[in-house]
Design a protein around this motif. Structure first.
Motif, PDB file in Angstrom:
ATOM      1  N   ARG A 205      38.766  37.932  38.513  1.00  0.00           N
ATOM      2  CA  ARG A 205      38.083  37.600  37.254  1.00  0.00           C
ATOM      3  C   ARG A 205      39.004  36.931  36.239  1.00  0.00           C
ATOM      4  O   ARG A 205      38.550  36.085  35.456  1.00  0.00           O
ATOM      5  CB  ARG A 205      37.460  38.866  36.677  1.00  0.00           C
ATOM      6  N   ARG A 271      47.732  38.896  41.150  1.00  0.00           N
ATOM      7  CA  ARG A 271      47.804  39.922  42.193  1.00  0.00           C
ATOM      8  C   ARG A 271      46.607  39.767  43.134  1.00  0.00           C
ATOM      9  O   ARG A 271      45.508  39.441  42.683  1.00  0.00           O
ATOM     10  CB  ARG A 271      47.742  41.266  41.450  1.00  0.00           C
ATOM     11  N   GLN A 273      43.468  40.957  44.841  1.00  0.00           N
ATOM     12  CA  GLN A 273      42.528  41.969  44.330  1.00  0.00           C
ATOM     13  C   GLN A 273      42.073  42.884  45.478  1.00  0.00           C
ATOM     14  O   GLN A 273      40.898  42.895  45.860  1.00  0.00           O
ATOM     15  CB  GLN A 273      41.333  41.279  43.673  1.00  0.00           C
TER      16      GLN A 273
HETATM   17  N1  ASP Z   1      44.360  43.263  34.929  1.00  0.00           N
HETATM   18  C1  ASP Z   1      43.603  42.128  35.362  1.00  0.00           C
HETATM   19  C2  ASP Z   1      42.174  42.547  35.652  1.00  0.00           C
HETATM   20  O1  ASP Z   1      41.804  43.670  35.389  1.00  0.00           O
HETATM   21  C3  ASP Z   1      44.240  41.452  36.533  1.00  0.00           C
HETATM   22  C4  ASP Z   1      44.440  42.345  37.734  1.00  0.00           C
HETATM   23  O2  ASP Z   1      44.136  43.536  37.693  1.00  0.00           O
HETATM   24  O3  ASP Z   1      44.955  41.797  38.721  1.00  0.00           O
HETATM   25  O4  ASP Z   1      41.426  41.731  36.100  1.00  0.00           O
END
Ligand code: ASP
Ligand code: CP
Length: 365
Positions: A205, A271, A273
């Motif tokens: 996202r 990262r 997912q």
């Molecule tokens: N913290 C961000 C998110 O919640 C990016 C991630 O978690 O990779 O989308």
């Protein structure tokens, strides 16, 4: 008209820019904050200016006192059904800076959702006690549904998405653009810049919201590196191309950087997912070799190339990158608080007052 809309009509209005304005804006400014596409260039510029005004006022004795009064008496509900470090804490810190009171719910099993209550009833109930709802939820449409329910109610309050399933993380992209704008302040701003986004784009996202937001600038280029099974979906690519923006997609970081590295102005690493993987939790977290930004790639990019990451990171952005002059990841984190304070000010109609005070104190031009 908007009050009587079915949910399907509401959702389809979000796909059209004129109709979207009707349902997401109020009194000429953004009200619900759900999607990158809903922001116009002038919204983005004034939001960034407000964030800078707040940042500078916060360092100024009179300014700090003034900020605490801006949302005094307002109450904000932070509903986080998914893990969060930065987004949750920066929203809370932002509310504190402006003097609002916050309450947080993280375990939805302690609320009446556990008894089968609908999203609509739950948020309408919350609107009796709060003046805004910030929501992170694993369902793509939870925040959208909440916004729709509130528009139909007698007490519409703003819904701010803090990460909606796999679809969008709009406040992340606003802080990313604020950081890019700062980084390119001496180089003509974001217009015309090339941004490379790395990750499993179709379910990321933060990556998707940034790609959508880039379309608000003049002639940028948006490049992606993504594993084949998670390439950006057609809707996203078509939307970007419709804005006359060049898109390139490569399967490995190395091939992208060997071909275009010197032309890239910013790299946005993300990262994998893996929480969305089906077939059980992955045994090992982290990216495989083609999606790690190795330190030896520094020679393929310019020293002034900006390096960003929404965080959290696993192995995809090694610590040694902190020595690269363009590494701005910790600035991004801090900017999250300033931009979220600016978002609260914007939806409550307090942003002009903030900029005016900062101007009067000669903190912004
Ligand atoms: N913290 C961000 C998110 O919640 C990016 C991630 O978690 O990779 O989308
Ligand atoms: N960048 C981001 O959303 O971080 P959290 O998941 O920790 O909130």
């Amino acid at each position: 008209m908007t009050k009587g809309m079915s949910y399907e009509e509401f959702k389809s209005s979000l796909r059209d820019s004129a109709a979207r304005k009707q349902v997401l804006r109020s009194r000429g400014r953004p009200f619900h904050v759900l999607l990158s596409q809903q922001f116009g260039r002038s919204d983005i510029e004034s939001l960034c200016d407000t964030a800078t005004a707040i940042r500078r006022l916060d360092r100024h004795r009179e300014g700090r006192g003034f900020l605490r009064g801006v949302l005094s008496g307002q109450r904000i509900m932070h509903l986080f059904s998914q893990p969060s470090t930065r987004t949750a804490q920066s929203f809370l810190a932002a509310a504190d800076k402006l003097g609002a009171n916050s309450r947080t719910v993280t375990d939805l099993s302690t609320s009446s959702f556990a008894k089968g209550e609908s999203v609509e009833d739950a948020v309408r109930t919350l609107s009796s006690f709060f003046d805004a709802i910030v929501v992170r939820h694993h369902e793509d449409e939870f925040a959208t549904r909440a916004a729709w329910a509130l528009l139909r109610s007698h007490r519409p309050i703003p819904v701010i998405s803090a990460g909606s399933g796999r679809s969008q993380h709009v406040t992340q992209s606003l802080l990313d653009v604020y950081t890019l704008r700062y980084s390119f302040a001496e180089r003509g701003g974001i217009d015309g810049k090339t941004v490379l986004i790395i990750g499993d784009i179709s379910r990321n996202r933060a990556a998707r919201s940034l790609a959508y937001l880039m379309t608000k600038f003049d002639q940028p280029r948006v490049y992606f590196v993504s594993p084949r099974e998670f390439v950006p979906e057609r809707d996203l690519v078509q939307y970007i191309e419709k804005h006359g923006i060049e898109v390139r997609i490569h399967e490995t970081i190395e091939s992208m950087l060997r071909e275009h590295g010197r032309q890239i102005d910013a790299i946005y690493v993300t990262r994998l997912q893996q929480e969305w993987d089906t077939g059980g939790a992955p045994t090992e977290l982290g990216s495989s070799d083609p999606y790690i930004l190795k330190t030896q790639y520094r020679e393929l990019i310019r020293p002034d190339c900006v390096v960003m990451h929404p965080l959290p990171r696993v192995n995809e952005l090694p610590d040694q990158w902190e020595e690269h002059p363009g590494f701005v990841v910790w600035r991004q984190v801090r900017n999250g608080m300033w931009i979220r304070a600016a978002i609260f000010a914007m939806v409550h109609g307090a942003d002009e007052e903030i900029r005016a005070r900062a101007r009067r104190l000669e903190l912004i031009p």
